[in-house]
Design a protein around this motif. Structure first.
Motif, PDB file in Angstrom:
ATOM      1  N   VAL A  92       1.072  -1.178  -0.006  1.00 48.86           N
ATOM      2  CA  VAL A  92       0.072   0.277  -0.070  1.00 48.86           C
ATOM      3  C   VAL A  92       0.987   1.149  -0.003  1.00 48.86           C
ATOM      4  O   VAL A  92       1.805   1.388   0.744  1.00 48.86           O
ATOM      5  N   ALA A  93       0.442   2.343  -0.691  1.00 50.05           N
ATOM      6  CA  ALA A  93       1.032   3.537  -0.771  1.00 50.05           C
ATOM      7  C   ALA A  93      -0.164   4.499  -0.157  1.00 50.05           C
ATOM      8  O   ALA A  93      -0.898   4.929  -0.656  1.00 50.05           O
ATOM      9  N   GLU A  94       0.302   4.650   1.308  1.00 52.43           N
ATOM     10  CA  GLU A  94      -0.743   5.388   1.976  1.00 52.43           C
ATOM     11  C   GLU A  94      -1.195   6.830   1.440  1.00 52.43           C
ATOM     12  O   GLU A  94      -2.369   7.282   1.566  1.00 52.43           O
ATOM     13  N   GLY A  95       0.021   7.339   0.836  1.00 47.96           N
ATOM     14  CA  GLY A  95      -0.156   8.631   0.292  1.00 47.96           C
ATOM     15  C   GLY A  95      -1.339   9.004  -0.449  1.00 47.96           C
ATOM     16  O   GLY A  95      -1.798  10.084  -0.575  1.00 47.96           O
ATOM     17  N   VAL A  96      -1.584   7.938  -1.385  1.00 39.31           N
ATOM     18  CA  VAL A  96      -2.560   8.279  -2.584  1.00 39.31           C
ATOM     19  C   VAL A  96      -4.008   8.356  -1.803  1.00 39.31           C
ATOM     20  O   VAL A  96      -4.656   9.404  -2.222  1.00 39.31           O
ATOM     21  N   LYS A  97      -4.433   7.655  -0.864  1.00 39.40           N
ATOM     22  CA  LYS A  97      -5.650   7.995  -0.381  1.00 39.40           C
ATOM     23  C   LYS A  97      -5.545   9.106   0.834  1.00 39.40           C
ATOM     24  O   LYS A  97      -6.672   9.756   0.950  1.00 39.40           O
ATOM     25  N   THR A  98      -4.650   9.216   1.638  1.00 33.35           N
ATOM     26  CA  THR A  98      -4.328  10.323   2.335  1.00 33.35           C
ATOM     27  C   THR A  98      -4.561  11.625   1.548  1.00 33.35           C
ATOM     28  O   THR A  98      -4.862  12.671   2.206  1.00 33.35           O
ATOM     29  N   THR A  99      -4.180  11.835   0.428  1.00 35.05           N
ATOM     30  CA  THR A  99      -4.046  13.071  -0.147  1.00 35.05           C
ATOM     31  C   THR A  99      -5.514  13.639  -0.425  1.00 35.05           C
ATOM     32  O   THR A  99      -5.808  14.791  -0.065  1.00 35.05           O
ATOM     33  N   ASP A 121      -4.294  26.872   4.127  1.00 40.12           N
ATOM     34  CA  ASP A 121      -3.732  27.024   2.790  1.00 40.12           C
ATOM     35  C   ASP A 121      -2.610  25.900   2.493  1.00 40.12           C
ATOM     36  O   ASP A 121      -1.687  25.933   3.226  1.00 40.12           O
ATOM     37  N   THR A 122      -3.041  24.827   1.530  1.00 37.76           N
ATOM     38  CA  THR A 122      -2.119  23.782   1.389  1.00 37.76           C
ATOM     39  C   THR A 122      -1.868  23.586  -0.197  1.00 37.76           C
ATOM     40  O   THR A 122      -2.432  22.584  -0.543  1.00 37.76           O
ATOM     41  N   PRO A 123      -1.086  24.531  -0.737  1.00 36.18           N
ATOM     42  CA  PRO A 123      -1.198  24.603  -2.441  1.00 36.18           C
ATOM     43  C   PRO A 123      -0.378  23.335  -2.824  1.00 36.18           C
ATOM     44  O   PRO A 123      -0.884  22.687  -3.834  1.00 36.18           O
ATOM     45  N   ILE A 124       0.568  22.500  -2.320  1.00 32.92           N
ATOM     46  CA  ILE A 124       1.064  21.402  -2.796  1.00 32.92           C
ATOM     47  C   ILE A 124       0.196  20.335  -2.464  1.00 32.92           C
ATOM     48  O   ILE A 124       0.149  19.447  -3.379  1.00 32.92           O
ATOM     49  N   ILE A 125      -0.447  20.278  -1.457  1.00 31.51           N
ATOM     50  CA  ILE A 125      -1.342  19.116  -1.184  1.00 31.51           C
ATOM     51  C   ILE A 125      -2.489  19.115  -2.189  1.00 31.51           C
ATOM     52  O   ILE A 125      -3.216  18.382  -2.772  1.00 31.51           O
ATOM     53  N   GLU A 126      -2.978  20.517  -2.506  1.00 27.69           N
ATOM     54  CA  GLU A 126      -3.940  20.481  -3.559  1.00 27.69           C
ATOM     55  C   GLU A 126      -3.552  20.241  -4.728  1.00 27.69           C
ATOM     56  O   GLU A 126      -4.379  19.577  -5.354  1.00 27.69           O
ATOM     57  N   GLN A 127      -2.371  20.422  -5.312  1.00 28.13           N
ATOM     58  CA  GLN A 127      -1.953  20.124  -6.546  1.00 28.13           C
ATOM     59  C   GLN A 127      -1.732  18.618  -6.730  1.00 28.13           C
ATOM     60  O   GLN A 127      -2.152  18.081  -7.861  1.00 28.13           O
ATOM     61  N   MET A 128      -1.404  17.954  -5.811  1.00 28.18           N
ATOM     62  CA  MET A 128      -1.285  16.396  -5.610  1.00 28.18           C
ATOM     63  C   MET A 128      -2.616  15.978  -5.752  1.00 28.18           C
ATOM     64  O   MET A 128      -3.058  14.928  -6.555  1.00 28.18           O
ATOM     65  N   TYR A 129      -3.936  16.549  -5.252  1.00 26.63           N
ATOM     66  CA  TYR A 129      -5.119  16.158  -5.314  1.00 26.63           C
ATOM     67  C   TYR A 129      -5.533  16.366  -6.703  1.00 26.63           C
ATOM     68  O   TYR A 129      -6.258  15.568  -7.096  1.00 26.63           O
ATOM     69  N   LEU A 130      -5.329  17.406  -7.025  1.00 30.19           N
ATOM     70  CA  LEU A 130      -5.699  17.553  -8.657  1.00 30.19           C
ATOM     71  C   LEU A 130      -5.003  16.514  -9.728  1.00 30.19           C
ATOM     72  O   LEU A 130      -5.667  16.113 -10.548  1.00 30.19           O
ATOM     73  N   ILE A 131      -3.768  16.289  -9.299  1.00 30.38           N
ATOM     74  CA  ILE A 131      -3.260  15.206 -10.044  1.00 30.38           C
ATOM     75  C   ILE A 131      -3.572  13.881 -10.066  1.00 30.38           C
ATOM     76  O   ILE A 131      -4.111  13.024 -11.040  1.00 30.38           O
TER      77      ILE A 131
END
Length: 339
Positions: free
Chosen positions: A285-292, A305-315
């Motif tokens: 399991v890569a936990e980060g995918v669902k944690t994003t 404000d979490t711009p990096i997390i937001e961009q990972m969500y969009l990706i």
């Protein structure tokens, strides 16, 4: 370091980290049972004393026991260690309710935020277990690749609990000459650092997969730490916690280490692979995918404000082009460096 006492331990979850911690406990003299959902895996481990699926090449202690029966695994246990994926923690806890005895030390080593409820593992424990079963609860986190710990490479982690005496008990149970455990009383900070670093590691992997350099990775780590800290403070954690092992320590390891599953997923995304294709080829399991998803929604709910997390969500969830995501990060409104 002197071993002052041994105890009966049940480790719930036989992935690479659960297997490694069970091996550490058994090696230290604790009577330890490792529980796995897959009965076939239990049968193979019982015969070979090796977890060929999740920790191949590591011979497990002869004293280590294996079970796929949750009740038998935790029967009479002084400590129950939860090392299951965060998204199945709810069902595991519900399964444990009838078997835990009051006074049992309950330790979570899971790193994630539940999808939907947006709860940390400590919040799930509080929600699902009666008070008599959660009086002694702690959380183990920090920079620790399972294979390196299994190979007895020196590692430092942190045990967090509301009552420092509980954290000290965890410290005593786990500490060895290669596995050093510090104590902490900031459960939220320790848990959130362990969960959110996986999201930033995905972003660092994307950067590497796009062919960017060390400058880019350093920027992501540093600004990612700022996002983790902002959200942690909003949830009641302490800013200083994120400068420690469960924050900066785990973040650096997961963003730079070749053993990082989350960074590996990010690299493949940066190289143009689809998420479904990447996940289909992964055993663990890569936990980060669902944690994003959870981290993005939690930040939105808290107004952080979490711009990096937001961009990972969009990706991950809206198929945004990774290169465009990096460009959008770089072209955000200019501002002072601050949390």
């Amino acid at each position: 370091m002197n071993q002052t006492r041994t105890c009966k331990c049940a480790v719930i979850g036989a992935g690479s980290w659960g297997t490694t911690l069970a091996q550490l406990l058994a090696d230290k003299g604790h009577e330890t049972t490792l529980w796995a959902y897959e009965s076939e895996l239990v049968s193979r481990m019982t015969i070979s004393h090796e977890n060929e699926l999740y920790l191949p090449g590591i011979k497990l202690a002869s004293a280590l026991k294996f079970s796929s029966d949750l009740g038998l695994a935790v029967e009479g246990a002084d400590m129950v260690l939860l090392v299951c994926p965060s998204q199945v923690m709810r069902s595991v806890l519900l399964g444990l309710v009838d078997y835990l005895k009051p006074g049992t030390l309950l330790v979570s080593a899971a790193k994630g935020i539940e999808n939907g409820s947006l709860r940390l593992m400590s919040e799930l424990i509080s929600e699902l277990l009666p008070e008599r079963l959660r009086k002694k609860t702690g959380f183990l986190s920090g920079p620790s690749f399972a294979r390196e710990v299994a190979l007895k490479i020196p590692t430092a982690v942190v045990a967090a609990a509301t009552h420092i005496a509980v954290a000290e008990e965890i410290q005593e149970i786990f500490s060895t000459d290669y596995f050093r455990v510090y104590t902490h009383d900031d459960i939220i900070g320790v848990e959130l650092g362990g969960a959110m670093k996986n999201v930033i590691a995905l972003a660092a992997g994307v950067s590497d997969g796009l062919g960017f350099g060390f400058n880019s990775r350093a920027a992501l780590i540093t600004r990612g730490l700022a996002e983790m800290t902002r959200l942690g403070i909003a949830l009641g954690g302490a800013a200083a916690t994120f400068s420690g092992l469960s924050g900066m320590g785990d973040l650096v390891l997961t963003c730079t280490g070749d053993l990082s599953r989350n960074r590996t997923v990010g690299i493949e995304l940066g190289r143009g692979k689809k998420l479904s294709e990447i996940m289909a080829g992964m055993q663990m399991v890569a936990e980060g995918v669902k944690t994003t998803l959870s981290a993005y929604q939690l930040a939105q709910r808290m107004g952080v404000d979490t711009p990096i997390i937001e961009q990972m969500y969009l990706i991950l969830y809206e198929n945004k082009d990774p290169r465009q995501a990096v460009t959008d990060l770089m072209l955000r409104d200019l501002r002072p460096e601050a949390l």
